[in-house]
Design an enzyme around this catalytic site. Structure first.
Site, short mmCIF file in Angstrom:
data_model
loop_
_atom_site.label_atom_id
_atom_site.label_comp_id
_atom_site.label_asym_id
_atom_site.label_seq_id
_atom_site.Cartn_x
_atom_site.Cartn_y
_atom_site.Cartn_z
N GLU A 143 39.18 41.29 30.77
CA GLU A 143 38.06 42.11 30.31
C GLU A 143 38.10 42.29 28.80
O GLU A 143 37.10 42.11 28.10
CB GLU A 143 38.10 43.47 31.00
CG GLU A 143 36.96 44.39 30.62
CD GLU A 143 35.63 43.78 30.97
OE1 GLU A 143 34.89 43.37 30.04
OE2 GLU A 143 35.32 43.68 32.16
N ASP A 188 35.30 40.72 26.17
CA ASP A 188 34.50 41.63 25.35
C ASP A 188 34.62 41.28 23.86
O ASP A 188 33.61 41.18 23.15
CB ASP A 188 34.94 43.09 25.57
CG ASP A 188 34.59 43.61 26.95
OD1 ASP A 188 33.74 42.99 27.61
OD2 ASP A 188 35.16 44.63 27.35
N SER A 240 30.05 42.09 32.65
CA SER A 240 30.95 42.41 31.54
C SER A 240 30.70 41.51 30.34
O SER A 240 31.02 41.89 29.22
CB SER A 240 32.41 42.25 31.97
OG SER A 240 32.88 43.39 32.61
N ASP A 252 11.13 36.45 31.00
CA ASP A 252 10.94 37.16 32.27
C ASP A 252 11.57 36.36 33.40
O ASP A 252 11.19 35.21 33.64
CB ASP A 252 9.44 37.36 32.52
CG ASP A 252 9.16 38.36 33.62
OD1 ASP A 252 10.13 38.98 34.13
OD2 ASP A 252 7.98 38.55 33.96
N ASP A 284 12.26 44.35 36.79
CA ASP A 284 12.71 44.41 38.19
C ASP A 284 14.14 44.91 38.22
O ASP A 284 14.83 44.93 37.19
CB ASP A 284 12.57 43.06 38.89
CG ASP A 284 13.33 41.94 38.18
OD1 ASP A 284 14.57 41.99 38.13
OD2 ASP A 284 12.68 41.00 37.67
#
Length: 543
Positions: free
Chosen positions: A258, A262, A455, A494, A510
């Site tokens: 993680e 990041d 993440s 979109d 959505d």
């Protein structure tokens, strides 16, 4: 030793929203149904000392309707002067602490409405009317409490939350390591940025991106080696300890994945940005303290904060959610953007029924969902909702909050009706590549691997906002109202195909991919605060 019984003699009031549910170990199949207390619980020895964080009211409440407006933005010093901790509440807490034999820790950031107390478990139990027990699991030993916290009547309204009595794990990192498969493709973060139209050659020099981490760590040698392969200088990365947290790299399968994801994603797409990593403990106390520390950090001054940890709303106490959301409101007030991963377990968020992940469901953050992206160079050939549940590789989180009401800027987004009268906030707001089968090439603990998950999307958007801040020469701040404005549609691709379980993608917003994935250059224009845009337009007319 306490010298009076001013508070001890008072009647007690329950602290609203402080109820803690029974602890369920990770992996327990009963977690989503009927959690029960394990029989292996034993009382915590009284000699143990702990530190708790009390959230107190501000001097003046924020006008949340003005958040996002440039003329309402405050400097960190102005925020502290107007909205720092209420002195009357702090005085009461100090007197309360003294009577119960608790020590008041120094307040180092005046903008935070946090007072930290330390003392023995025995003293904490008396002070807050709770019982602390210790539970041993494969993940370690945890200090637990159940039920509600009680306070002397005089503190009613002066203490909004008490965090840290219970130190059970609060959140999970939202990343997925790709499983080997012949059909997989992967990209460097730079290639993803190119596909999404981030401006070529742009830098984020002068910007600081804050990253919240609840475990794991990084190694400088890995960062140097990784950025060399990208042809970029390694970023300046500093570790900021919060509540005893620190940079503690372990292995590639743990939280290091993680942390490195990041750092490498946001620094690669926003070259020149300084990276401040706020390491803390994986508790509600640590999570909230890290965010407030980053928001009010007058040394590193992050203009955007990326968060890739979270958990279902049902796994949080109401006091914790309220305190964390207040920290995000403070960020908006001082012009700091917060991007948050929406979760990797589809519409259920890994629990029973439909759930959204928190803090992504806070209406004061930019919630980031996931897509499956296929393309080359600057051409996207396919982009659909990330849903690999059939391969046990997760799906983007998304849905409708049961806690936070529909924000005004989301009222025209056709968000599905909430299942509770209090809820309504739709998640996510935006999206980006997250499918591990089209994931990011990342270096972790001397190994090159491919990682996906929402993440990756939070730091991707954090990097884009940092580029916008540098290019527009003013921090974007709270961007949600601008991104949901009618004229912002052109800034998104979109996504209309796919589902995350209970919700399907379609034209417009959505509950799978939000408004869509970014058209980088146009996002930068869209998030420029209006007064800045107006000045540029006026300047152009005079030429």
């Amino acid at each position: 030793m306490p010298t009076s019984s001013r508070f001890a003699s008072q009647s007690r009031v329950l602290l609203p929203g402080s109820e803690r549910k029974p602890f369920v170990p990770a992996g327990d199949p009963k977690a989503a149904k009927t959690p029960k207390v394990s029989t292996s619980v034993k009382t915590v020895p009284a000699p143990g000392r702990i530190r708790v964080s009390l959230i107190v009211p501000p001097k003046q409440p924020l006008d949340t309707k003005r958040l996002g407006k440039l003329d309402a933005r405050l400097s960190r010093a102005q925020f502290a002067a107007r909205h720092g901790a209420d002195p009357a509440s702090v005085r009461l807490v100090k007197a309360f602490a003294k009577e119960f034999g608790l020590t008041v820790e120094p307040i180092t950031q005046p903008g935070r409405c946090t007072v930290q107390l330390s003392g023995t478990c025995a003293a904490m139990q008396k002070a807050f009317g709770i019982s602390l027990v210790q539970h041993t699991t494969e993940q370690g030993k945890f200090r637990l409490r159940e039920g509600e916290i009680s306070l002397p009547a005089e503190l009613d309204g002066h203490v909004l939350a008490v965090l840290g009595l219970d130190n059970r794990p609060q959140a999970k990192p939202h990343f997925r390591i790709a499983k080997p498969r012949a059909t997989n493709v992967s990209y460097t973060p730079v290639q993803v940025a190119q596909l999404y139209g981030f401006p070529a050659g742009a830098t984020a020099t002068g910007q600081t991106i804050g990253i919240i981490e609840l475990g794991g760590g990084y190694r400088a040698a890995d960062l140097t080696a990784y950025f060399k392969t990208l042809g970029l200088p390694a970023p300046t990365v500093i570790a900021v300890p919060v509540d005893g947290g620190k940079n503690t790299p372990g292995n590639a399968n743990g939280a290091d994945g993680e942390v490195m994801l990041d750092i490498e994603v946001c620094a690669a797409v926003a070259p020149g940005a300084k990276i401040a990593v706020y390491f803390t403990t994986n508790t509600d106390q640590g999570f909230i303290d890290a965010i407030t520390t980053a928001v009010h950090d007058s040394v590193n001054k992050p203009s955007v904060i990326s968060i890739s940890w979270g958990g279902p709303e049902s796994s949080w106490t109401q006091q914790s959610m309220t305190a964390l959301d207040a920290a995000c409101q403070a960020a908006a007030a001082v012009g700091v953007t917060i991007t948050v991963a929406a979760g990797d377990n589809g519409s259920s968020d890994g629990a029973s029924g439909d759930n959204v992940d928190f803090p992504a469901s806070s209406p004061h953050v930019l919630a980031c969902g996931g897509t499956k992206l296929v393309g080359s160079g600057s051409t996207i050939t396919s982009e659909v909702v990330w849903n690999e549940t059939s391969n046990d590789e997760g799906a983007t989180g998304g849905g409708v909050s049961t806690v936070f009401a529909l924000p005004t800027w989301q009222k025209n987004a056709s968000v599905p009706a909430p299942t509770t009268s209090a809820g309504g906030r739709g998640v996510p707001d935006v999206s980006g590549d997250a499918d591990p089968s089209t994931g990011y090439t990342i270096r972790v603990d001397s190994e090159t691997t491919v990682i996906g998950g929402t993440s990756a999307v939070a730091p991707l958007w954090a990097g884009l906002i940092a580029l916008a801040n540098a290019q527009n020469k003013v921090a974007a701040g709270f961007v949600n109202p601008a991104l949901y404005a009618a004229g912002a549609k052109k800034a998104f691709r979109d996504i209309t195909q796919g589902n995350n379980g209970s919700f399907s993608a379609g034209p417009g917003w959505d509950a799978c991919t939000g408004l869509g994935s970014p058209v980088g250059n146009l996002v930068i224009q869209t998030v420029a605060p209006k007064s800045t845009t107006a000045k540029k337009a006026k300047k152009g007319k005079t030429k």
